[in-house]
Design an enzyme around this catalytic site. Sequence first.
Site, PDB file in Angstrom:
ATOM      1  N   GLU A  35       0.853  -1.192   0.000  1.00  0.00           N
ATOM      2  CA  GLU A  35       0.000   0.000   0.000  1.00  0.00           C
ATOM      3  C   GLU A  35       0.883   1.234   0.000  1.00  0.00           C
ATOM      4  OE1 GLU A  35      -2.860   0.344   3.213  1.00  0.00           O
ATOM      5  OE2 GLU A  35      -3.470  -1.746   2.987  1.00  0.00           O
TER       6      GLU A  35
HETATM    7  C1  PNW Z   1      -4.031   1.417   6.350  1.00  0.00           C
HETATM    8  N1  PNW Z   1      -2.993   5.119  11.589  1.00  0.00           N
HETATM    9  O1  PNW Z   1      -4.710   1.871   7.487  1.00  0.00           O
HETATM   10  C2  PNW Z   1      -4.898   0.251   5.914  1.00  0.00           C
HETATM   11  O2  PNW Z   1      -4.217  -0.922   5.575  1.00  0.00           O
HETATM   12  C3  PNW Z   1      -5.930   0.619   4.913  1.00  0.00           C
HETATM   13  O3  PNW Z   1      -7.036  -0.222   5.105  1.00  0.00           O
HETATM   14  C4  PNW Z   1      -6.264   2.092   5.045  1.00  0.00           C
HETATM   15  O4  PNW Z   1      -7.367   2.482   4.313  1.00  0.00           O
HETATM   16  C5  PNW Z   1      -5.004   2.853   4.658  1.00  0.00           C
HETATM   17  O5  PNW Z   1      -3.906   2.459   5.455  1.00  0.00           O
HETATM   18  C6  PNW Z   1      -5.154   4.368   4.740  1.00  0.00           C
HETATM   19  O6  PNW Z   1      -5.389   4.741   6.068  1.00  0.00           O
HETATM   20  C7  PNW Z   1      -4.205   2.686   8.454  1.00  0.00           C
HETATM   21  O7  PNW Z   1      -3.868   5.766  12.227  1.00  0.00           O
HETATM   22  C8  PNW Z   1      -5.144   3.380   9.219  1.00  0.00           C
HETATM   23  O8  PNW Z   1      -1.782   5.166  11.880  1.00  0.00           O
HETATM   24  C9  PNW Z   1      -4.733   4.177  10.257  1.00  0.00           C
HETATM   25  C10 PNW Z   1      -3.401   4.281  10.540  1.00  0.00           C
HETATM   26  C11 PNW Z   1      -2.441   3.598   9.787  1.00  0.00           C
HETATM   27  C12 PNW Z   1      -2.868   2.802   8.742  1.00  0.00           C
END
Ligand code: PNW
EC number: 3.2.1.21
Length: 461
Positions: free
Chosen positions: A356
């Site tokens: 990602e």
């Molecule tokens: C990742 N944080 O999520 C996930 O793998 C995805 O599902 C998500 O949509 C994407 O990154 C964008 O956010 C995260 O708060 C969500 O540190 C929150 C955090 C990190 C990664």
Amino acid sequence: MTASHSSSPLALGVATASYQIEGAVTEDGRGPSIWDTFTAQPGRIRGGDDGAEACDSYHRLDDDVALIRGLGVDAYRFSLAWPRIMPEGRGRVETRGLDYYERLVDALLAAGIEPVATLYHWDLPQPLEDAGGWPARQTAEAFVEYAGAVHRRLGDRVTSWATHNEPWCAAYLGYAAGVHAPGRREGAAGHRAAHHLMLGHAWAREALPGAHVGIVLNLAPVWAESPEAERVADGVDAIRNRVWLDPLVDGAYDDKLLAVAPVLADAELVRPGDLESVKGSADWLGINYYTPVRPQVAAGRGEAHPEQDAYPGVEGLELVVREPRTDIGWEIEPRGLEELLVQTYERTGLPLVITENGAACADADVVDGRVEDADRIDYLRGHLAAVDRAREAGADVRGYFVWTLLDNFEWAEGYAKKFGLVHVDRSSPSLPRTPKASYHWFAEQVAAPAQGRGAAGLLTP
Ligand code: PNW
């Protein structure tokens, strides 16, 4: 590192996750997940949003596959919803759930797109949470049952598998900081969850014979803001990076990690043989990268950063977010990706995939069938260049997946934060999809490969 991997092909792809796009949460026998429960609790999610409808991808498989095909990508990374396949979490298999993913996989293969399947992207069946969730060891046992059931149906067609997506989020945002499901706020529960997630990963790999099994980590470069911040930075590095990499590479939790996570020294939790089974249990490593982490020593009543509680045991921590930032407030710094790839390859020697990378951008309207998102193109261009530099420096990077195909349910942020290459109009009941400028730009990158890029059997050795 001596050998340069810049000549091996870099597969390009796009990624999604089940709860964020599927909707249809009560259909075809799907059971409730912790995200259905969590989103129903007032105040948990911005705007009171939930994934009940999401992008309705459960009913629009053909439309979504057509969008993926239109990009021309080599691979598509998706996740399977455990509660569709085992509504009770273990035991009985719901074949209608498996049918859906089989249709998806067959459509991808027919289009020449490699499916990369993630088994767990946070939608834990609620009955397993009721029995203790990831802090309880039997959840890892249930995960192996689920993995086996999926592999029996799809293992003849899918070779690239990831067990977990971002166990740091599942463990620490879910059980320590309480900002993700199930919303518990107990530091030790976060550490217990971390151990069981890794154990479940290792055991599941044994249940996937012949498969190419990896795990997706949101590792981060941790840059202390000052010499005084080295201590808190080391604690952050322990929980963000080493709690996953140390058992994978060394089969151990070292003393510095145990200092922030003393529960990991508990012999009831970490049983004889556990760490040995985790050691060497990945054939490849997925890295999700968005932003670096910059710890500093808390100055007192500073503005609390919501993620701080996700580093339990690190006292006096404050996280600094520098400019420039994306719409979700995350610093844009492509050099963090370059450093992370080089260092993680040195540490693990594993083939790496950026599973990602992407940017949240403020919504632009659809005008004459176009959506302009120049900021997202800049972000992606800068990060692809960082990947090229890391490959030239010798890191064995095999793939790069943009997060994400569609504007979707962005967890605690609801639908307000948009990472999609494709715009989804939520004001219209038919949820019309419009490819953004970044979609067309990414399709051009795939079609006219820069040096060293091109189609690949993504992870086949
Ligand atoms: C990742 N944080 O999520 C996930 O793998 C995805 O599902 C998500 O949509 C994407 O990154 C964008 O956010 C995260 O708060 C969500 O540190 C929150 C955090 C990190 C990664």
